[in-house]
Design a protein around this motif. Structure first.
Motif, PDB file in Angstrom:
ATOM      1  N   MET A 311      -2.507   7.692  -0.999  1.00  0.00           N
ATOM      2  CA  MET A 311      -3.621   7.662  -2.007  1.00  0.00           C
ATOM      3  C   MET A 311      -3.202   6.255  -2.653  1.00  0.00           C
ATOM      4  SD  MET A 311      -5.327  10.231  -1.152  1.00  0.00           S
ATOM      5  CE  MET A 311      -6.678  10.099  -2.266  1.00  0.00           C
ATOM      6  N   SER A 312      -4.223   5.249  -2.772  1.00  0.00           N
ATOM      7  CA  SER A 312      -4.059   4.169  -3.511  1.00  0.00           C
ATOM      8  C   SER A 312      -5.265   4.266  -4.856  1.00  0.00           C
ATOM      9  CB  SER A 312      -4.533   2.954  -2.932  1.00  0.00           C
ATOM     10  OG  SER A 312      -5.889   2.849  -2.594  1.00  0.00           O
ATOM     11  N   PRO A 313      -4.881   3.412  -5.582  1.00  0.00           N
ATOM     12  CA  PRO A 313      -5.776   3.654  -6.936  1.00  0.00           C
ATOM     13  C   PRO A 313      -7.225   3.612  -6.731  1.00  0.00           C
ATOM     14  CG  PRO A 313      -3.987   2.061  -7.323  1.00  0.00           C
ATOM     15  CD  PRO A 313      -3.874   2.549  -6.115  1.00  0.00           C
ATOM     16  N   ASP A 314      -7.578   2.645  -5.879  1.00  0.00           N
ATOM     17  CA  ASP A 314      -9.050   2.709  -5.644  1.00  0.00           C
ATOM     18  C   ASP A 314      -9.378   3.575  -4.219  1.00  0.00           C
ATOM     19  OD1 ASP A 314      -7.810   0.976  -4.005  1.00  0.00           O
ATOM     20  OD2 ASP A 314      -9.222  -0.958  -4.553  1.00  0.00           O
ATOM     21  N   ARG A 315      -8.622   4.265  -3.680  1.00  0.00           N
ATOM     22  CA  ARG A 315      -8.732   5.035  -2.556  1.00  0.00           C
ATOM     23  C   ARG A 315      -9.122   4.052  -1.279  1.00  0.00           C
ATOM     24  NH1 ARG A 315      -6.825   7.564  -5.662  1.00  0.00           N
ATOM     25  NH2 ARG A 315      -7.515   9.864  -6.440  1.00  0.00           N
ATOM     26  N   GLN A 316      -8.416   2.632  -1.337  1.00  0.00           N
ATOM     27  CA  GLN A 316      -8.819   1.861  -0.350  1.00  0.00           C
ATOM     28  C   GLN A 316      -7.409   1.148   0.125  1.00  0.00           C
ATOM     29  OE1 GLN A 316     -11.658   0.904   1.052  1.00  0.00           O
ATOM     30  NE2 GLN A 316     -12.309   2.769  -0.009  1.00  0.00           N
ATOM     31  N   PRO A 317      -7.360   0.780   1.328  1.00  0.00           N
ATOM     32  CA  PRO A 317      -6.052   0.425   1.894  1.00  0.00           C
ATOM     33  C   PRO A 317      -5.394  -0.923   1.068  1.00  0.00           C
ATOM     34  CG  PRO A 317      -7.715   0.220   3.524  1.00  0.00           C
ATOM     35  CD  PRO A 317      -8.315   0.871   2.241  1.00  0.00           C
ATOM     36  N   ILE A 318      -4.138  -0.997   1.036  1.00  0.00           N
ATOM     37  CA  ILE A 318      -3.583  -2.357   0.582  1.00  0.00           C
ATOM     38  C   ILE A 318      -2.522  -2.946   1.826  1.00  0.00           C
ATOM     39  CG2 ILE A 318      -1.634  -3.201  -1.223  1.00  0.00           C
ATOM     40  CD1 ILE A 318      -2.258  -0.288  -2.596  1.00  0.00           C
ATOM     41  N   VAL A 319      -3.386  -4.129   2.110  1.00  0.00           N
ATOM     42  CA  VAL A 319      -2.751  -4.888   3.186  1.00  0.00           C
ATOM     43  C   VAL A 319      -2.539  -6.216   2.871  1.00  0.00           C
ATOM     44  CG1 VAL A 319      -3.300  -5.515   5.521  1.00  0.00           C
ATOM     45  CG2 VAL A 319      -4.270  -3.607   4.864  1.00  0.00           C
ATOM     46  N   CYS A 320      -1.175  -6.525   2.527  1.00  0.00           N
ATOM     47  CA  CYS A 320      -0.853  -7.800   1.889  1.00  0.00           C
ATOM     48  C   CYS A 320       0.824  -7.866   2.192  1.00  0.00           C
ATOM     49  CB  CYS A 320      -1.154  -7.885   0.583  1.00  0.00           C
ATOM     50  SG  CYS A 320      -0.385  -6.769  -0.367  1.00  0.00           S
ATOM     51  N   GLU A 321       1.072  -9.272   1.852  1.00  0.00           N
ATOM     52  CA  GLU A 321       2.661  -9.316   1.530  1.00  0.00           C
ATOM     53  C   GLU A 321       2.808  -9.163   0.071  1.00  0.00           C
ATOM     54  OE1 GLU A 321       3.821 -13.468   2.571  1.00  0.00           O
ATOM     55  OE2 GLU A 321       6.022 -12.924   2.170  1.00  0.00           O
ATOM     56  N   SER A 322       3.983  -8.842  -0.408  1.00  0.00           N
ATOM     57  CA  SER A 322       4.244  -8.498  -1.701  1.00  0.00           C
ATOM     58  C   SER A 322       4.459  -9.822  -2.385  1.00  0.00           C
ATOM     59  CB  SER A 322       5.635  -7.910  -1.692  1.00  0.00           C
ATOM     60  OG  SER A 322       6.061  -7.945  -3.111  1.00  0.00           O
ATOM     61  N   GLU A 323       3.845  -9.882  -3.514  1.00  0.00           N
ATOM     62  CA  GLU A 323       4.230 -11.472  -4.228  1.00  0.00           C
ATOM     63  C   GLU A 323       5.432 -11.233  -4.988  1.00  0.00           C
ATOM     64  OE1 GLU A 323       0.698 -11.885  -7.000  1.00  0.00           O
ATOM     65  OE2 GLU A 323      -0.609 -12.265  -5.017  1.00  0.00           O
ATOM     66  N   ILE A 324       6.246 -10.423  -5.048  1.00  0.00           N
ATOM     67  CA  ILE A 324       7.412 -10.134  -5.824  1.00  0.00           C
ATOM     68  C   ILE A 324       8.628 -10.287  -4.838  1.00  0.00           C
ATOM     69  CG2 ILE A 324       9.006  -8.725  -7.191  1.00  0.00           C
ATOM     70  CD1 ILE A 324       6.249  -7.417  -8.185  1.00  0.00           C
ATOM     71  N   VAL A 325       8.476  -9.721  -3.594  1.00  0.00           N
ATOM     72  CA  VAL A 325       9.605  -9.591  -2.681  1.00  0.00           C
ATOM     73  C   VAL A 325       8.751 -10.407  -1.336  1.00  0.00           C
ATOM     74  CG1 VAL A 325      11.010  -8.423  -1.285  1.00  0.00           C
ATOM     75  CG2 VAL A 325      10.751  -7.973  -3.420  1.00  0.00           C
ATOM     76  N   LYS A 326       9.359 -11.613  -1.204  1.00  0.00           N
ATOM     77  CA  LYS A 326       8.918 -12.361   0.016  1.00  0.00           C
ATOM     78  C   LYS A 326       9.090 -11.734   1.271  1.00  0.00           C
ATOM     79  CE  LYS A 326       6.377 -14.914  -2.080  1.00  0.00           C
ATOM     80  NZ  LYS A 326       4.731 -14.796  -1.816  1.00  0.00           N
ATOM     81  N   GLY A 327       8.294 -11.673   2.298  1.00  0.00           N
ATOM     82  CA  GLY A 327       8.820 -11.166   3.575  1.00  0.00           C
ATOM     83  C   GLY A 327       8.594  -9.475   3.625  1.00  0.00           C
ATOM     84  N   PHE A 328       8.126  -9.024   2.493  1.00  0.00           N
ATOM     85  CA  PHE A 328       7.739  -7.607   2.671  1.00  0.00           C
ATOM     86  C   PHE A 328       6.246  -7.524   2.572  1.00  0.00           C
ATOM     87  CE2 PHE A 328       6.982  -3.366   0.742  1.00  0.00           C
ATOM     88  CZ  PHE A 328       8.051  -2.656   1.214  1.00  0.00           C
ATOM     89  N   PHE A 329       5.933  -7.021   3.998  1.00  0.00           N
ATOM     90  CA  PHE A 329       4.442  -6.805   4.098  1.00  0.00           C
ATOM     91  C   PHE A 329       3.989  -5.137   4.300  1.00  0.00           C
ATOM     92  CE2 PHE A 329       5.787 -10.822   5.867  1.00  0.00           C
ATOM     93  CZ  PHE A 329       4.817 -11.598   5.848  1.00  0.00           C
ATOM     94  N   MET A 330       2.632  -4.975   3.704  1.00  0.00           N
ATOM     95  CA  MET A 330       2.489  -3.557   3.926  1.00  0.00           C
ATOM     96  C   MET A 330       1.072  -3.288   4.371  1.00  0.00           C
ATOM     97  SD  MET A 330       2.226  -3.345  -0.283  1.00  0.00           S
ATOM     98  CE  MET A 330       3.290  -4.802  -0.825  1.00  0.00           C
ATOM     99  N   GLY A 331       1.069  -2.072   4.967  1.00  0.00           N
ATOM    100  CA  GLY A 331      -0.183  -1.791   5.533  1.00  0.00           C
ATOM    101  C   GLY A 331      -0.339  -0.102   4.812  1.00  0.00           C
ATOM    102  N   ILE A 332      -0.535   0.008   3.659  1.00  0.00           N
ATOM    103  CA  ILE A 332      -0.543   1.334   3.079  1.00  0.00           C
ATOM    104  C   ILE A 332      -1.794   1.748   2.238  1.00  0.00           C
ATOM    105  CG2 ILE A 332       2.037   0.793   2.698  1.00  0.00           C
ATOM    106  CD1 ILE A 332       1.466   0.104  -0.080  1.00  0.00           C
ATOM    107  N   GLY A 333      -1.730   3.172   1.877  1.00  0.00           N
ATOM    108  CA  GLY A 333      -2.704   3.462   0.946  1.00  0.00           C
ATOM    109  C   GLY A 333      -3.889   3.780   1.584  1.00  0.00           C
ATOM    110  N   PHE A 334      -3.940   4.155   2.943  1.00  0.00           N
ATOM    111  CA  PHE A 334      -5.181   4.212   3.326  1.00  0.00           C
ATOM    112  C   PHE A 334      -6.107   5.472   3.040  1.00  0.00           C
ATOM    113  CE2 PHE A 334      -2.495   1.697   6.248  1.00  0.00           C
ATOM    114  CZ  PHE A 334      -3.448   0.788   6.573  1.00  0.00           C
TER     115      PHE A 334
END
Lengths: 381, 535
Positions: A311-334
């Protein structure tokens, strides 16, 4: 096993394998996919296997429609002969209040902007689609004939095989133990089979994505929640569409195999990783299904199980690269709808990883929560 | 919601035994059985059981279950729910079951799961043809429903099930064309193997099935010989005609229900595959959850009875502390160890030591020259020489020949000799030794031997006539003065003899004791008779 990779994908569900395929198809070499158990052993293989395009926001409709295009042309797109048992007999959404009817009206307008062939239906029309539907208290609904079902196991397997053909190495029964980050950049992944040097990691770990985030030093705003589901014995085809209601809180479909798969959203479910099934679910589910779809009361349940919604806060996926750790991509929170949009998500992650412009103009980054630009999707179970 | 102290899932020997033990300790017990009657596999075991007389050895399975049913019915605090299928064991301690089409919920304080096992299958070409059966299924059809599934049967696997079902098929009037075994040695008890050999059933060691023949049903099979590395020997294929192929290739514990409960498993092939991890008192890693019987390891019914009792006592001890149950628990554990202590228990011992880390005592190796016997099922002259009296003794009185050459856990013969002529065992796996000074050749032991391995010989008279007395479990029964065919250990007809006595009282419990007058030269060859069918 490779000890060096251009990209390490964590998770052998539909998101991980679709990303692996998309990346490999763009010519990225030395991709390694790591799966702790087996393909589709997490949420993918435990989901309700529905694919719908009837969403309330333009961007969700877009992702769903684009994904449906892939499901419709799966063998061609992937170059596979695996049949994913696509069944396009629609999703019938039921409304029990004027407010819900109004929402469907607005949704259909958004859907029509993307040529999604949905329409509002009266109770009588709903009964034409599902003759035994109990329309008591129902005001009407919405129907999209091209929504439907696909087999998540076969789809994941097809993506994995296609990715392997393009050179992706898939390691099963392999667990990520730690992620090395130096100067806010990914340096490598420690697995139960050894260390893999890499500067790019894709977090596609579904229910366990928060834990993968922690390994990279990130507190990702996602958590996991048990959702239960059951399947009946197979019978002759009697119900074409997925029948779904947000307010009555149910989804139920008959698979091409003939079995009925159904579930509902739990109330007061604690956060966690428990995937044990409960007898309470059986009782409630049976009562709900038998009221709405009376012939089902004579069917036998053959199996029940549970899986994790991430679960994500808005019940929507998070698909991005982290702005804190470069090279850490995610497709989560579906949040329970990862399977049906996975083809589009794979494309987006491939865009991000290869540094290409996004194929579609969507906002799915983590930063949206800080910017207070959350996605207000009204139509989720 | 039904409440009880102990829920027992499975009404076979292990489950009933657990329910009885817990019931006797004062627990309120609910016993669930999926079928319409109690007994599990015992309901079709028409043969006599091995083991210790203390655990009803020498009695037929179908008789044991009658006893158990009586015992459990007398316990008022044990409720039996038949035609009830356990569905789930949930994390909140609630179990569910299907009864009369409805889901019932049960909240017990402890659970004993005794779900038994299911038959393994074997991959070969055309193994989906009608006519390919599990041996257990054939036994169910024959012995419970009275249906003979085929006329000419090929048996795959020479473990006890394969051997026993072959024997029962012949009893039911079918023909067994052969028993094949991939290993170079017969897997089951050799007394069972000898029983079917003298009926003329060939046993093929180092042999496996390649394919079944037939379009819409089995009409035959192609077999192939295996070398010492279990590889097919090229060109060694041969075919047999048959209308059924019966698979007796082992059992897997039925662990599904436990898997849902959170029980941990370990893969231990010696115990039957994935088995629940449990301690010596049959307790699993899930609190208040115990197991017993084939579910814990694939063994004989005697072990299931003992494990069931142990599980029932363990649960009783946990729920109602303060009762002095430890003494009996230790006694049961000792019985179980004894049962598994012999050479045939080696596999189970090694499996259990993998499970618990506990090394079970290994008996000192004893000379046991049964190599040829274990390939053929036929005793060699050397085997025989070791169990016969000297020539002088042969002349003075009748005597017993106990053709029991393999150390198996079984002792009814010792307890059934009215003259104490079979030397008392120090270990249940001991071989019987006859004291010919005490043996009168009375034949009391013949019908009590589960292996049908005892014969009495009377060669005291002058002339060329002698008498042999042997067990006979087929129909029609011979009658006095009838001439019958005489069969040797391989089932070959070696002559004819005249029946002099037929003993078939209720005490014999269908193992008819037949005395036949034969030529004295044949007394050590004839081990079976065949009633000549009148045309």
């Amino acid at each position: 096993m490779k000890n060096k990779a251009s990209v390490v994908i964590v998770g052998g569900g539909i998101t991980g394998t679709s990303t692996a395929f998309s990346l490999a198809k763009r010519g990225v070499k030395d991709i390694v996919l790591i799966e702790r158990e087996g393909l589709a052993s997490g949420a993918t293989g435990r989901c309700g296997a529905g694919i719908r395009q009837q969403w309330g926001t333009f961007q969700n409709c877009l992702l769903a429609r684009e994904s449906m295009k892939v499901f419709e042309n799966f063998q061609e797109v992937l170059g596979t002969d695996i049949d994913i048992e696509l069944k396009q007999k629609g999703y019938l959404l039921l409304a029990y209040s004027e407010k819900e009817m109004d929402q469907f009206r607005r949704n259909v307008e958004v859907q029509h902007q993307l040529d999604i062939p949905s329409r509002l239906v009266s109770c009588r029309e709903a009964k034409e689609i599902v003759p035994f539907l109990n329309t008591e208290k129902m005001l009407g609904g919405a129907f999209c004939p091209t929504d439907g079902h696909a087999n998540p196991f076969l789809a994941t397997k097809a993506y994995a095989k296609a990715a392997e053909r393009l050179g992706v190495e898939i390691l099963m029964k392999t667990e990520v133990k730690a992620i090395t980050v130096v100067n806010d950049r990914i340096k490598g992944v420690h697995t139960s089979q050894g260390f893999i040097e890499t500067d790019k990691v894709v977090n596609a770990a579904g229910g366990w994505s928060a834990q993968i985030g922690e390994m990279a030093g990130l507190h990702l705003p996602v958590y996991s929640e048990r959702h239960e589901i059951l399947v009946t014995e197979p019978v002759n085809p009697i119900m074409d569409p997925m029948v779904m209601s947000f307010s009555y809180n149910i989804y139920c479909q008959q698979t091409p195999h003939g079995s009925f798969i159904m579930g509902y959203g739990p109330q007061n479910e604690p956060r966690g990783y428990n995937v044990n099934a409960t007898w309470q679910f059986l009782e409630t589910m049976a009562r709900k299904a038998a009221w709405l779809l009376p012939p089902l009361k004579n069917m036998r349940i053959v199996r029940q199980w549970a899986g994790l919604y991430n679960m994500s806060p808005d019940r929507q996926p998070i698909v991005c690269e982290s702005e804190i750790v470069k090279g850490f991509f995610m497709g989560i929170g579906f949040s329970g709808h990862g399977f049906m949009i996975a083809p589009a998500v794979g494309t987006l992650l491939a865009d991000l990883i290869t540094g290409s412009p996004l194929t579609w103009d969507v906002v799915l980054d983590l930063g949206r929560y800080d910017r207070h630009e959350t996605i207000a999707e009204p139509s989720v179970v | 919601m039904i409440t009880c102290d102990l829920l027992v899932i499975g009404g076979g020997p292990a489950g009933i035994s657990a329910a009885v033990a817990a019931g006797k300790a004062g627990l309120k017990v609910l016993l669930l059985e999926e079928r319409e009657r109690l007994g599990g596999q015992l309901t079709k075991q028409t043969h006599r059981f091995f083991g210790s007389v203390a655990e009803r050895a020498g009695t037929r399975g179908i008789a044991i279950i009658k006893d158990l049913e009586t015992v459990v019915a007398q316990l008022e605090n044990v409720e039996i729910s038949l035609s009830t299928t356990a569905l789930g064991i949930y994390e909140d301690g609630v179990s569910t079951a299907l009864k009369s089409g409805k889901m019932i919920k049960i909240k017990p304080k402890a659970i004993v799961v005794a779900t038994g096992a299911f038959e393994k299958f074997l991959p070969f070409e055309n193994n989906d043809l009608p006519g390919v059966y599990g041996a257990g299924a054939v036994q169910t059809l024959m012995n419970i429903y009275g249906v003979l599934p085929a006329r000419r049967i090929l048996m795959i696997g020479s473990g006890n099930i394969g051997l026993i079902v072959s024997y029962q098929l012949v009893q039911a009037g079918a023909e067994v064309v052969g028993v094949i075994e991939a290993s170079p040695k017969i897997g089951g008890y050799l007394v069972h193997a000898s029983k079917i050999r003298r009926l003329g059933i060939p046993i093929y060691p180092s042999c496996t099935i390649k394919k079944a023949f037939g379009q819409d049903r089995v009409v035959g099979a192609e077999l192939v010989r295996l070398d010492e590395k279990w590889k097919e020997i090229p060109g060694s294929q041969f075919t047999v005609d048959c209308d059924a192929i019966c698979l007796a290739v082992g059992l897997n514990p039925l662990i599904d229900l436990l898997g849902q409960s959170g029980c941990q498993f370990k893969y231990i092939p010696e115990l039957g595959g994935q088995v629940p991890i449990r301690d010596e008192s049959m307790r699993t890693n899930v609190p208040h959850l115990y197991i017993a019987g084939d579910l814990s390891s694939i063994e004989e019914a005697t072990a299931a009875l003992l494990e069931g009792e142990l599980a029932g006592l363990s649960a009783a001890k946990q729920i109602r502390p303060g009762q002095s149950l430890e003494a009996r628990m230790e006694e049961v554990k000792t019985h179980l160890r004894a049962l598994r202590s012999g050479p045939v228990g080696e596999k189970i011992r090694s499996g259990l030591s993998k499970l618990t880390g506990e090394a079970l005592p290994t008996p000192s190796p004893r000379t046991n020259a049964i190599d040829e016997l274990s390939r053929t099922g036929i005793a060699s002259p050397a085997n025989l020489a070791g169990v016969l009296p000297d020539e002088k003794r042969k002349k003075t009185r009748a005597y017993a020949v106990i053709e029991c050459y393999q150390q198996i856990p079984c002792d009814p013969c010792v307890h059934n000799c009215p003259f104490g002529a079979i030397k008392p065992f120090s270990d249940i796996n001991d071989l019987p030794i006859v004291d010919f000074d005490l043996c009168t050749g009375c034949g009391q032991c013949i019908g009590r031997c589960p292996g049908l391995a005892i014969f009495t010989v009377d060669e005291t008279r002058d002339g060329d006539r002698a008498k042999i007395t042997l067990p006979y479990e087929f129909l029609p029964k011979p009658v006095r003065e009838e001439t019958v065919d005489l069969l040797d250990r391989s089932g070959k007809c070696v002559g004819q003899g005249v029946v002099k006595s037929v003993l078939n009282t209720p005490k014999q419990d269908k193992t008819t004791i037949v005395t036949v007058e034969i030529h004295r030269n044949l007394v050590q060859d004839v081990r079976q008779i065949r009633v000549v069918q009148k045309s």
